[in-house]
Design an enzyme around this catalytic site. Structure first.
Site, PDB file in Angstrom:
ATOM      1  N   ASN A   5      18.214   5.090  10.200  1.00  0.00           N
ATOM      2  CA  ASN A   5      19.081   5.924  11.022  1.00  0.00           C
ATOM      3  C   ASN A   5      18.940   5.561  12.498  1.00  0.00           C
ATOM      4  O   ASN A   5      19.827   4.941  13.080  1.00  0.00           O
ATOM      5  CB  ASN A   5      18.765   7.400  10.789  1.00  0.00           C
ATOM      6  CG  ASN A   5      19.832   8.310  11.372  1.00  0.00           C
ATOM      7  OD1 ASN A   5      20.663   7.881  12.148  1.00  0.00           O
ATOM      8  ND2 ASN A   5      19.805   9.570  10.999  1.00  0.00           N
ATOM      9  N   ASP A   6      17.802   5.910  13.089  1.00  0.00           N
ATOM     10  CA  ASP A   6      17.644   5.709  14.528  1.00  0.00           C
ATOM     11  C   ASP A   6      17.807   4.245  14.940  1.00  0.00           C
ATOM     12  O   ASP A   6      18.289   3.958  16.028  1.00  0.00           O
ATOM     13  CB  ASP A   6      16.271   6.212  14.979  1.00  0.00           C
ATOM     14  CG  ASP A   6      16.109   7.700  14.715  1.00  0.00           C
ATOM     15  OD1 ASP A   6      17.127   8.413  14.777  1.00  0.00           O
ATOM     16  OD2 ASP A   6      14.976   8.143  14.439  1.00  0.00           O
ATOM     17  N   VAL A   7      17.414   3.329  14.059  1.00  0.00           N
ATOM     18  CA  VAL A   7      17.425   1.912  14.446  1.00  0.00           C
ATOM     19  C   VAL A   7      18.831   1.325  14.498  1.00  0.00           C
ATOM     20  O   VAL A   7      19.015   0.185  14.904  1.00  0.00           O
ATOM     21  CB  VAL A   7      16.548   1.044  13.507  1.00  0.00           C
ATOM     22  CG1 VAL A   7      15.102   1.472  13.614  1.00  0.00           C
ATOM     23  CG2 VAL A   7      17.033   1.093  12.069  1.00  0.00           C
TER      24      VAL A   7
END
Lengths: 464, 101
Positions: A390-392
């Protein structure tokens, strides 16, 4: 303490083995033997020390009992832990090491007879080891509870947090000086221990779960320094060398890790996370629509693609879906689709997490691409298949300066022609922030456990 | 300042520089194993705990030292075992090998 020459030489041998081991640990080819070399060094150091002890039966019995209690606990915990829980395991081993370092210093201080005052060197190193060791112990405990999700992983902040932490730190300094100059006796030291524990907790609370590996690395360096301090306390060279090596290399490693995340260490420890709550609340919320698809649709899309890039993340690790991911890649390649894996430096919960998992599933090494290597390829990819990451891939890292991950290098999954997101729910990622890529018109969501979804996709691709 | 202290300070300063130099350019995949490996190395605090245990007198000192030995042993043993488990994962890829770019 005066040491016999042969003991010093054996300690020297142990120290050399630590150095060689540490060096080998930094190259992929020799890393495993490096660990064993360091372990041999530890064995020699411990064996040598047995010869150094005052042989009273009671002490010896207690010593053996304590080791018999400790060794299996460590070994069993290390054996039983799941790959996904590795970072918190390291945190807890680090924490107990820091605790031990603080206790060793305390006992040595208590041994000073009541009416005589300890030497300056002794009291300075005792205060140092107690404070740093206790911060490491308490900080590691919080890191553990956050990663184990016994406590929410998002930053915990309250008004006046920085001043309060600053006040605790100042109190520690004052108290430390008073203990050193001899105004306060052992009572002062216990108080110092307590305050350092408080500071350790307060220091880690406001740091987000996604940054925990870097914090653990820093606390690891702390424990090293505390151990070196104990080396001065008990006058033992192998403690000084071992502890200092870890303190210095650990500091260096911490910097490398925060660089890999595109953040400065200061920003990571004290900065950005205090502010996000505000900017997030002001940011886009409300009703946004997402497009979700069936496994059959997506399977067909994949089967008729030229190039697919798989972006693995923590969800893949949790679902233990690495083998199925490989099956999907195999099925696609059989149809002539080019498949690569894009590995973000901090995908998962620790650097290298994904490489380890995919290696376990025998994914060919050449298919694992570093971020720099793959980022330009997304433009030409038909599908970016995001499995539990997600964040990456969150474009906020590029676009919104208010975001806590702003400035972190990300995978350019948003440049692919289609983006398939496999997620359990719309819940935000570990950094606790929304991902606008989920609402991108090019994005198709496939909800469910990563392993189930991948299994369905394999079937769909084979049927297509 | 006595000779022993001078020796200890020399060892300390040299070890600081060595610690910085000994790990250079570590690939990202090894960051966690390296952290874990160095975590095991500071398990050498067991040496300090053992010395303290043998010198402790009275229930308080002995009790604290006893706990210190247990904690230090967990750090040392667990540290090396968990690092080995992490690195075990890398071996399967060696046959297919190839240098990492």
């Amino acid at each position: 303490m005066h040491l016999a020459p042969y003991i010093v030489l054996l300690y020297l041998l142990a120290a050399v083995l630590f150095i060689v081991g540490l060096h080998q640990l930094s190259s992929p080819k020799h890393a495993r033997s490096g660990n064993l070399v360091a372990a041999l060094g530890a064995l020699i150091a411990v064996g040598t020390t047995i010869d150094l002890l005052h042989h009273s039966t009671l002490d010896l019995v207690l010593l053996v009992v304590a080791i018999i209690i400790g060794a299996p606990v460590g070994a069993v915990a290390a054996r039983a832990v799941k790959m996904t829980a590795m970072p918190q395991m390291v945190a807890s081993f680090n924490g107990v090491g820091g605790g031990a370092a603080a206790l060793v210093a305390i006992v040595e201080f208590l041994r000073v007879p009541n009416h005589s005052s300890p030497s300056l060197v002794l009291s300075i190193s005792v205060v140092f080891a107690v404070v740093i060791g206790a911060i490491s112990f308490a900080g590691s405990a919080i890191a553990y509870t956050k990663l184990q999700e016994l406590m929410r992983g998002t930053p915990i902040t309250y008004p006046g947090q920085q001043p309060v932490n600053g006040a605790v730190a100042a109190a520690i300094v004052v108290l430390g000086v008073l203990v050193v100059v001899g105004t306060l006796s052992s009572l002062g030291l216990w108080l110092l221990l307590l305050l350092a524990l408080v500071l350790g907790v307060a220091f880690v609370l406001p740091i987000g779960g996604a940054d925990m590996p870097v914090v653990i690395s820093l606390l690891n360096a702390f424990t090293g320094l505390a151990v070196a301090g104990d080396g001065f306390v008990v006058g033992n060279p192998v403690l000084i060398v071992g502890g200092t090596l870890v303190g210095a290399s650990g500091t260096f490693l911490t910097k490398m890790m925060s660089d890999a995340m595109g953040r400065s260490l200061g920003n990571l420890l004290f900065g950005a996370f205090g502010k996000i709550q505000v900017s997030e609340a002001a940011g886009p919320g409300g009703a946004k629509s997402v497009r979700s698809g069936s496994a059959d649709d997506i399977g067909t899309l994949l089967a008729y693609s030229q190039r697919v890039i798989i972006v693995p993340g923590y969800g893949l690790a949790v679902a233990q879906a690495q083998h199925v991911a490989r099956e999907l890649a195999d099925a696609l390649e059989k149809r002539g689709v080019t498949v690569d894996y894009a590995i973000h430096p901090v995908a998962g919960r620790m650097p290298g997490h994904m490489n380890v998992l995919l290696a376990e599933a025998n994914v060919p090494y050449e298919q694992l691409k570093d971020m720099d290597e793959i980022n330009d390829a997304f433009k030409t990819a038909d599908v970016a298949l995001v499995v539990g990451a997600n964040d990456v891939v969150n474009p906020a890292a590029r676009n919104s300066p208010g975001s806590p991950i702003y400035g972190m290098p990300i995978l350019n999954a948003d440049e692919a022609h289609n983006i398939v997101f496999m997620k359990r729910s719309m819940r935000p990622g570990f950094a606790g922030i929304d991902n606008e890529l989920l609402y991108d018109p090019k994005t198709i969501m496939l909800f469910g456990d990563a392993k189930d979804s991948l299994t369905k996709l394999v079937a769909a691709v084979k049927a297509a | 300042m006595n000779a022993q202290l001078v020796n200890e300070i020399s060892i300390f300063v040299l070890a600081v520089f060595l610690g910085f130099e000994v790990i250079s350019k570590v690939p990202t995949i090894l960051h966690t194993p390296l952290m874990s490996g160095s975590n095991a190395i500071h398990g050498v605090i067991l040496v300090g705990a053992m010395v303290i245990m043998s010198e402790a007198t009275g229930p308080l000192q002995i009790g604290v030292a006893f706990v210190a030995v247990i904690l230090a042993t967990i750090n040392m043993v667990g540290g090396y075992v968990v690092t080995d488990r992490m690195l075990e994962m890398f071996k399967s890829r060696n046959p297919r090998g190839g240098a990492r770019s």
